[in-house]
Motif scaffolding. Structure first.
Motif, PDB file in Angstrom:
ATOM      1  N   ARG A   8     -25.081   8.380  58.808  1.00 48.98           N
ATOM      2  CA  ARG A   8     -25.523   6.983  58.801  1.00 48.98           C
ATOM      3  C   ARG A   8     -26.449   6.740  57.612  1.00 48.98           C
ATOM      4  NH1 ARG A   8     -24.496   4.314  63.571  1.00 48.98           N
ATOM      5  NH2 ARG A   8     -26.072   2.731  63.135  1.00 48.98           N
ATOM      6  N   GLU A   9     -27.315   7.715  57.366  1.00 47.38           N
ATOM      7  CA  GLU A   9     -28.275   7.578  56.274  1.00 47.38           C
ATOM      8  C   GLU A   9     -27.581   7.465  54.924  1.00 47.38           C
ATOM      9  OE1 GLU A   9     -28.504   9.931  58.730  1.00 47.38           O
ATOM     10  OE2 GLU A   9     -30.098   8.910  59.842  1.00 47.38           O
ATOM     11  N   ALA A  10     -26.461   8.137  54.764  1.00 43.61           N
ATOM     12  CA  ALA A  10     -25.707   8.048  53.513  1.00 43.61           C
ATOM     13  C   ALA A  10     -24.980   6.709  53.395  1.00 43.61           C
ATOM     14  CB  ALA A  10     -24.713   9.198  53.419  1.00 43.61           C
ATOM     15  N   LEU A  11     -24.518   6.169  54.513  1.00 50.53           N
ATOM     16  CA  LEU A  11     -23.780   4.903  54.485  1.00 50.53           C
ATOM     17  C   LEU A  11     -24.689   3.684  54.354  1.00 50.53           C
ATOM     18  CD1 LEU A  11     -20.854   5.131  57.063  1.00 50.53           C
ATOM     19  CD2 LEU A  11     -20.731   4.976  54.583  1.00 50.53           C
ATOM     20  N   GLU A  12     -25.888   3.756  54.889  1.00 51.32           N
ATOM     21  CA  GLU A  12     -26.774   2.584  54.897  1.00 51.32           C
ATOM     22  C   GLU A  12     -26.959   1.948  53.524  1.00 51.32           C
ATOM     23  OE1 GLU A  12     -30.276   3.913  56.965  1.00 51.32           O
ATOM     24  OE2 GLU A  12     -29.382   3.480  58.930  1.00 51.32           O
ATOM     25  N   PRO A  13     -27.281   2.720  52.472  1.00 54.54           N
ATOM     26  CA  PRO A  13     -27.457   2.062  51.172  1.00 54.54           C
ATOM     27  C   PRO A  13     -26.160   1.458  50.625  1.00 54.54           C
ATOM     28  CG  PRO A  13     -27.835   4.439  50.980  1.00 54.54           C
ATOM     29  CD  PRO A  13     -27.623   4.131  52.424  1.00 54.54           C
ATOM     30  N   ILE A  14     -25.031   2.063  50.927  1.00 59.92           N
ATOM     31  CA  ILE A  14     -23.753   1.520  50.451  1.00 59.92           C
ATOM     32  C   ILE A  14     -23.466   0.205  51.160  1.00 59.92           C
ATOM     33  CG2 ILE A  14     -21.271   1.931  50.214  1.00 59.92           C
ATOM     34  CD1 ILE A  14     -21.948   4.966  50.217  1.00 59.92           C
ATOM     35  N   LEU A  15     -23.714   0.170  52.468  1.00 63.49           N
ATOM     36  CA  LEU A  15     -23.509  -1.071  53.221  1.00 63.49           C
ATOM     37  C   LEU A  15     -24.478  -2.155  52.755  1.00 63.49           C
ATOM     38  CD1 LEU A  15     -22.857   0.419  56.755  1.00 63.49           C
ATOM     39  CD2 LEU A  15     -21.193  -0.657  55.230  1.00 63.49           C
ATOM     40  N   TYR A  16     -25.681  -1.754  52.391  1.00 62.47           N
ATOM     41  CA  TYR A  16     -26.660  -2.704  51.851  1.00 62.47           C
ATOM     42  C   TYR A  16     -26.144  -3.279  50.530  1.00 62.47           C
ATOM     43  CZ  TYR A  16     -30.940  -4.576  49.859  1.00 62.47           C
ATOM     44  OH  TYR A  16     -31.865  -5.402  49.281  1.00 62.47           O
ATOM     45  N   LEU A  17     -25.653  -2.417  49.661  1.00 62.11           N
ATOM     46  CA  LEU A  17     -25.133  -2.863  48.364  1.00 62.11           C
ATOM     47  C   LEU A  17     -23.884  -3.735  48.523  1.00 62.11           C
ATOM     48  CD1 LEU A  17     -25.566   0.422  46.298  1.00 62.11           C
ATOM     49  CD2 LEU A  17     -26.934  -1.681  46.141  1.00 62.11           C
ATOM     50  N   LEU A  18     -23.146  -3.512  49.569  1.00 59.54           N
ATOM     51  CA  LEU A  18     -21.949  -4.308  49.844  1.00 59.54           C
ATOM     52  C   LEU A  18     -22.301  -5.782  50.030  1.00 59.54           C
ATOM     53  CD1 LEU A  18     -18.884  -3.916  50.333  1.00 59.54           C
ATOM     54  CD2 LEU A  18     -19.416  -3.622  52.746  1.00 59.54           C
ATOM     55  N   GLN A  19     -23.544  -6.055  50.405  1.00 59.42           N
ATOM     56  CA  GLN A  19     -23.975  -7.427  50.660  1.00 59.42           C
ATOM     57  C   GLN A  19     -24.790  -8.015  49.501  1.00 59.42           C
ATOM     58  OE1 GLN A  19     -25.023  -8.100  54.855  1.00 59.42           O
ATOM     59  NE2 GLN A  19     -24.722  -5.897  55.095  1.00 59.42           N
ATOM     60  N   SER A  20     -24.765  -7.346  48.369  1.00 59.00           N
ATOM     61  CA  SER A  20     -25.475  -7.817  47.177  1.00 59.00           C
ATOM     62  C   SER A  20     -24.940  -9.176  46.726  1.00 59.00           C
ATOM     63  CB  SER A  20     -25.301  -6.803  46.037  1.00 59.00           C
ATOM     64  OG  SER A  20     -25.758  -7.331  44.817  1.00 59.00           O
ATOM     65  N   ALA A  21     -25.776  -9.921  46.041  1.00 57.48           N
ATOM     66  CA  ALA A  21     -25.347 -11.199  45.470  1.00 57.48           C
ATOM     67  C   ALA A  21     -24.512 -10.987  44.202  1.00 57.48           C
ATOM     68  CB  ALA A  21     -26.565 -12.052  45.151  1.00 57.48           C
ATOM     69  N   HIS A  22     -24.534  -9.798  43.659  1.00 57.83           N
ATOM     70  CA  HIS A  22     -23.810  -9.494  42.422  1.00 57.83           C
ATOM     71  C   HIS A  22     -22.439  -8.912  42.737  1.00 57.83           C
ATOM     72  CE1 HIS A  22     -27.434 -10.306  40.161  1.00 57.83           C
ATOM     73  NE2 HIS A  22     -28.088  -9.574  41.046  1.00 57.83           N
ATOM     74  N   ILE A  23     -21.409  -9.558  42.243  1.00 58.44           N
ATOM     75  CA  ILE A  23     -20.037  -9.171  42.560  1.00 58.44           C
ATOM     76  C   ILE A  23     -19.716  -7.758  42.082  1.00 58.44           C
ATOM     77  CG2 ILE A  23     -18.938 -10.183  40.521  1.00 58.44           C
ATOM     78  CD1 ILE A  23     -17.532 -10.292  44.095  1.00 58.44           C
TER      79      ILE A  23
END
Length: 186
Positions: A8-23
């Motif tokens: 989960r700890e490895a996925l959390e930052p990727i999921l966070y970045l998935l919601q970035s305002a930058h395409i």
């Protein structure tokens, strides 16, 4: 190359970045998730941690690269039986059906692959029918791309496994037999 299960700890930052305002950031995050989603444990964890909703938002983006990666990731996620119900309930089937008609072959292939992956159970076949996937799959039979043709014929074959699916194909797709004959003759 083997993809290992992640935490989960490895996925959390990727999921966070998935919601970035930058395409571009979203694009990179969905590519990373798609690569991780070849591992069964990762597929389940991505969906359990809420990765499906931002992937669907990316699918709806006008950015082709975002569509390619997000739909490709959903295609991988849809190979896990546990994820299929969540994908069906998430509202992803209508955009997947629409994207199977994309002008971009990579988007088309990923969307058609996702539709195919959703045809492995009767309940999901009915949901695909409700999402209007059948006419799109019939259209894909006429495409020149062998991969699209494979996805379409296999998905239609899976839909025809059920009596109701066969009847629906017979009643609503008068050009299906001709399309299949042209496909086989080609």
């Amino acid at each position: 190359m083997d993809t290992r299960p992640v935490t989960r700890e490895a996925l959390e930052p990727i999921l966070y970045l998935l919601q970035s305002a930058h395409i571009d950031v979203q694009h990179g995050a969905s590519a990373a998730l798609g690569n991780l989603a070849v591992n069964v444990e990762n597929k389940l964890l991505i969906v359990r941690m809420g990765g499906l909703e931002p992937l669907i938002r990316q699918m709806l983006s006008p950015n082709i690269d975002a569509q390619i990666n997000s739909v490709g990731c959903i295609t991988n996620l849809a190979t896990a039986e546990e994820n299929k119900m969540r994908i069906a309930k998430s509202g992803a089937l209508l955009p997947l059906t629409r994207l199977a008609r994309s002008r971009d072959l990579r988007v088309q292939r990923n969307a058609a692959g996702a539709l195919l992956n959703m045809t492995h159970s009767a309940e999901h076949r009915q949901q695909l029918i409700g999402a209007g996937a059948v006419p799109v799959l019939v259209e894909l039979l006429g495409e020149d791309d062998p991969e699209l043709q494979y996805y379409a014929t296999t998905a239609l074959s899976n839909i025809a496994v059920d009596d109701s699916g066969r009847q629906l194909l017979w009643d609503t797709q008068p050009g299906l037999i001709d399309a299949l004959v042209r496909f086989v003759d080609a």
